[in-house]
Enzyme design. Structure first.
Site, PDB file in Angstrom:
ATOM      1  N   ALA A   1     -41.962  -3.365  28.863  1.00 18.02           N
ATOM      2  CA  ALA A   1     -41.832  -4.092  30.137  1.00 18.02           C
ATOM      3  C   ALA A   1     -40.365  -4.180  30.535  1.00 18.02           C
ATOM      4  O   ALA A   1     -40.014  -4.002  31.719  1.00 18.02           O
ATOM      5  CB  ALA A   1     -42.435  -5.493  30.002  1.00 18.02           C
TER       6      ALA A   1
ATOM      7  N   ASP B   1     -34.176   6.575  31.751  1.00 22.48           N
ATOM      8  CA  ASP B   1     -32.712   6.674  31.908  1.00 22.48           C
ATOM      9  C   ASP B   1     -32.369   7.722  32.967  1.00 22.48           C
ATOM     10  O   ASP B   1     -31.458   7.548  33.778  1.00 22.48           O
ATOM     11  CB  ASP B   1     -32.045   7.109  30.593  1.00 22.48           C
TER      12      ASP B   1
HETATM   13  C1  LIG Z   1     -14.623  -7.937  41.453  1.00 24.21           C
HETATM   14  C2  LIG Z   1     -14.991  -6.751  40.692  1.00 24.21           C
HETATM   15  C3  LIG Z   1     -16.368  -6.328  40.970  1.00 24.21           C
HETATM   16  C4  LIG Z   1     -16.820  -5.335  40.008  1.00 24.21           C
HETATM   17  C5  LIG Z   1     -18.174  -5.660  39.630  1.00 24.21           C
HETATM   18  C6  LIG Z   1     -18.744  -4.658  38.751  1.00 24.21           C
HETATM   19  C7  LIG Z   1     -18.380  -4.818  37.343  1.00 24.21           C
HETATM   20  C8  LIG Z   1     -19.354  -4.227  36.426  1.00 24.21           C
HETATM   21  C9  LIG Z   1     -19.323  -2.799  36.465  1.00 24.21           C
HETATM   22  C10 LIG Z   1     -19.883  -2.028  35.631  1.00 24.21           C
HETATM   23  C11 LIG Z   1     -20.657  -2.404  34.488  1.00 24.21           C
HETATM   24  C12 LIG Z   1     -21.346  -1.213  34.004  1.00 24.21           C
HETATM   25  C13 LIG Z   1     -22.109  -1.512  32.814  1.00 24.21           C
HETATM   26  C14 LIG Z   1     -22.792  -0.289  32.337  1.00 24.21           C
HETATM   27  C15 LIG Z   1     -23.459  -0.539  31.066  1.00 24.21           C
HETATM   28  C16 LIG Z   1     -24.153   0.671  30.615  1.00 24.21           C
HETATM   29  C17 LIG Z   1     -24.995   0.325  29.496  1.00 24.21           C
HETATM   30  C18 LIG Z   1     -25.955   1.399  29.220  1.00 24.21           C
HETATM   31  O1  LIG Z   1     -27.082   1.338  29.614  1.00 24.21           O
HETATM   32  O2  LIG Z   1     -25.520   2.410  28.479  1.00 24.21           O
HETATM   33  C19 LIG Z   1     -26.512   3.307  28.072  1.00 24.21           C
HETATM   34  C20 LIG Z   1     -26.020   3.985  26.856  1.00 24.21           C
HETATM   35  C21 LIG Z   1     -26.983   5.047  26.331  1.00 24.21           C
HETATM   36  O3  LIG Z   1     -28.229   4.465  26.077  1.00 24.21           O
HETATM   37  P1  LIG Z   1     -29.478   5.254  25.364  1.00 24.21           P
HETATM   38  O4  LIG Z   1     -29.126   5.604  23.949  1.00 24.21           O
HETATM   39  O5  LIG Z   1     -30.672   4.436  25.610  1.00 24.21           O
HETATM   40  O6  LIG Z   1     -29.631   6.560  26.208  1.00 24.21           O
HETATM   41  C22 LIG Z   1     -29.503   7.882  25.714  1.00 24.21           C
HETATM   42  C23 LIG Z   1     -28.486   8.536  26.609  1.00 24.21           C
HETATM   43  O7  LIG Z   1     -28.825   8.231  27.933  1.00 24.21           O
HETATM   44  C24 LIG Z   1     -28.407  10.027  26.386  1.00 24.21           C
HETATM   45  O8  LIG Z   1     -27.748  10.545  27.527  1.00 24.21           O
HETATM   46  P2  LIG Z   1     -26.432  11.400  27.347  1.00 24.21           P
HETATM   47  O9  LIG Z   1     -25.415  10.499  26.764  1.00 24.21           O
HETATM   48  O10 LIG Z   1     -26.884  12.489  26.450  1.00 24.21           O
HETATM   49  O11 LIG Z   1     -26.087  11.857  28.706  1.00 24.21           O
HETATM   50  C25 LIG Z   1     -29.739  10.756  26.309  1.00 24.21           C
HETATM   51  O12 LIG Z   1     -29.480  12.020  25.756  1.00 24.21           O
HETATM   52  C26 LIG Z   1     -30.753  10.047  25.476  1.00 24.21           C
HETATM   53  O13 LIG Z   1     -31.997  10.625  25.756  1.00 24.21           O
HETATM   54  C27 LIG Z   1     -30.837   8.566  25.817  1.00 24.21           C
HETATM   55  O14 LIG Z   1     -31.706   7.982  24.952  1.00 24.21           O
HETATM   56  O15 LIG Z   1     -25.801   2.944  25.910  1.00 24.21           O
HETATM   57  C28 LIG Z   1     -24.606   2.971  25.324  1.00 24.21           C
HETATM   58  O16 LIG Z   1     -23.914   3.931  25.387  1.00 24.21           O
HETATM   59  C29 LIG Z   1     -24.240   1.771  24.558  1.00 24.21           C
HETATM   60  C30 LIG Z   1     -22.846   1.341  24.884  1.00 24.21           C
HETATM   61  C31 LIG Z   1     -22.705   0.823  26.286  1.00 24.21           C
HETATM   62  C32 LIG Z   1     -21.395   0.239  26.516  1.00 24.21           C
HETATM   63  C33 LIG Z   1     -21.217  -0.174  27.921  1.00 24.21           C
HETATM   64  C34 LIG Z   1     -20.013  -0.981  28.044  1.00 24.21           C
HETATM   65  C35 LIG Z   1     -19.730  -1.310  29.458  1.00 24.21           C
HETATM   66  C36 LIG Z   1     -19.604  -2.727  29.671  1.00 24.21           C
HETATM   67  C37 LIG Z   1     -18.887  -3.294  30.541  1.00 24.21           C
HETATM   68  C38 LIG Z   1     -17.883  -2.662  31.323  1.00 24.21           C
HETATM   69  C39 LIG Z   1     -17.621  -3.607  32.400  1.00 24.21           C
HETATM   70  C40 LIG Z   1     -16.267  -3.529  32.825  1.00 24.21           C
HETATM   71  C41 LIG Z   1     -16.097  -4.472  33.927  1.00 24.21           C
HETATM   72  C42 LIG Z   1     -14.857  -4.225  34.632  1.00 24.21           C
HETATM   73  C43 LIG Z   1     -14.841  -5.003  35.866  1.00 24.21           C
HETATM   74  C44 LIG Z   1     -13.754  -4.540  36.720  1.00 24.21           C
HETATM   75  C45 LIG Z   1     -13.529  -5.454  37.791  1.00 24.21           C
HETATM   76 MG   LIG Z   2     -31.790   4.443  27.320  1.00 19.85          MG
END
Ligand SMILES: CCCCCCCC/C=C\CCCCCCCC(=O)OC[C@H](COP(=O)(O)O[C@@H]1[C@H](O)[C@H](OP(=O)(O)O)[C@@H](O)[C@H](O)[C@H]1O)OC(=O)CCCCCCC/C=C\CCCCCCCC
Ligand SMILES: [Mg+2]
Ligand SMILES: Nc1ccn([C@@H]2O[C@H](COP(=O)(O)O)[C@@H](O)[C@H]2O)c(=O)n1
Ligand SMILES: [Mg+2]
Length: 221
Positions: A30, A91
């Site tokens: 979900a 995704d």
């Molecule tokens: C006033 C300012 C306004 C600004 C507002 C906006 C601020 C916020 C902006 C952005 C935040 C973005 C957050 C994004 C988080 C992403 C998390 C995520 O879902 O990552 C997914 C990733 C992969 O997951 P899976 O293992 O499930 O998926 C696999 C993957 O897709 C494979 O694809 P490939 O890599 O091969 O292309 C596939 O092959 C596979 O099949 C699939 O299963 O998960 C991760 O990588 C985990 C780590 C994520 C870390 C994210 C950190 C980001 C967090 C915060 C940053 C925010 C910074 C804010 C700055 C603000 C500036 C003002």
């Molecule tokens: Mg995923």
């Protein structure tokens, strides 16, 4: 890189919330489905109208569901092949919606054919980058490479830039330039990542075929 270094941090932070959802009877599937629907709504309702700030806020709230669903499944001991398939497939849908949202903006009111093309390139190349891993793994290879711009980087670079670019609508001058810069970075980075993965699969498949050949077995179709 983010997948390698930030995942442990987010696992720690999100584990209590994932446990809370499990206690309330919510299933990982979900969360996967609702998260994808939320990302699609944020991208396809707000981005084509140039409302980048609010679109990014909505997407950011829902995109973390992708880190929560697997966490829930692992905590509950119900990780499944179906869940892995659903998670990865949706995704691709969510990523498609985000870059389609940018493309629709530039094709419409944003009125910039070149940037529309760059957004479409980001969409397509991101899907191909993910496909290389899925296909490589399906033929029994590890695809052991930390690519330059994988999914987490594609999302963080484009969403941070879109959120900041959206501040233009609140009177911050010049900041909208961040979105085109981010799209170019994601486009070039995805191309480099594709190259990294193709080289890795080429090497790993040669090694696997050599090992299989020495045992008298053939290639996988
Ligand atoms: C006033 C300012 C306004 C600004 C507002 C906006 C601020 C916020 C902006 C952005 C935040 C973005 C957050 C994004 C988080 C992403 C998390 C995520 O879902 O990552 C997914 C990733 C992969 O997951 P899976 O293992 O499930 O998926 C696999 C993957 O897709 C494979 O694809 P490939 O890599 O091969 O292309 C596939 O092959 C596979 O099949 C699939 O299963 O998960 C991760 O990588 C985990 C780590 C994520 C870390 C994210 C950190 C980001 C967090 C915060 C940053 C925010 C910074 C804010 C700055 C603000 C500036 C003002
Ligand atoms: Mg995923
Ligand atoms: N509905 C779901 C979603 C995910 N899984 C399992 O979690 C893995 C993905 O973990 P993330 O931290 O990247 O979300 C996936 O491979 C499945 O094993 C699940 O079972 N059900
Ligand atoms: Mg997930």
């Amino acid at each position: 890189m983010l997948n390698k270094y930030a995942r442990a941090f987010f696992t720690r932070v999100l584990t209590p919330f994932a446990a809370f959802l499990l206690r309330r009877g919510v299933s990982p599937d979900a969360v996967t489905l609702i998260g994808t629907a939320g990302v699609m709504a944020g991208a396809l309702v707000f981005f084509p109208r140039g409302e980048f700030f609010w679109g990014t806020i909505v997407i950011t709230v829902f995109v973390f569901s992708d880190l929560i669903d697997g966490n829930m499944a692992r905590q509950a001991g119900i990780s499944s092949r179906w869940g892995a398939f659903l998670d990865s497939t949706l995704d691709r849908v969510a990523d498609g919606a985000i870059f389609a949202g940018f493309a629709l903006w530039y094709a419409g009111t944003g009125d910039n054919n070149a940037l529309c093309a760059v957004a479409i390139f980001c969409l397509a190349s991101g899907q191909v980058v993910s496909y290389t891993k899925a296909r490589g793994e399906s033929i029994g290879l590890p695809v052991a490479v930390n690519g330059l711009v994988e999914r987490a980087e594609r999302l963080v670079i484009s969403l941070v830039a879109a959120g900041l670019a959206g501040l233009h609508g609140f009177g911050v001058p010049g900041i909208e330039i961040l979105l085109p810069i981010a799209l170019w970075i994601v486009a070039v980075g995805s191309l480099v990542t594709l190259g990294q993965r193709v080289v890795t699969v080429r090497r790993e498949s040669a090694e696997a075929d050599a090992a299989a050949g020495s045992r008298g077995s053939g290639a996988t179709s």
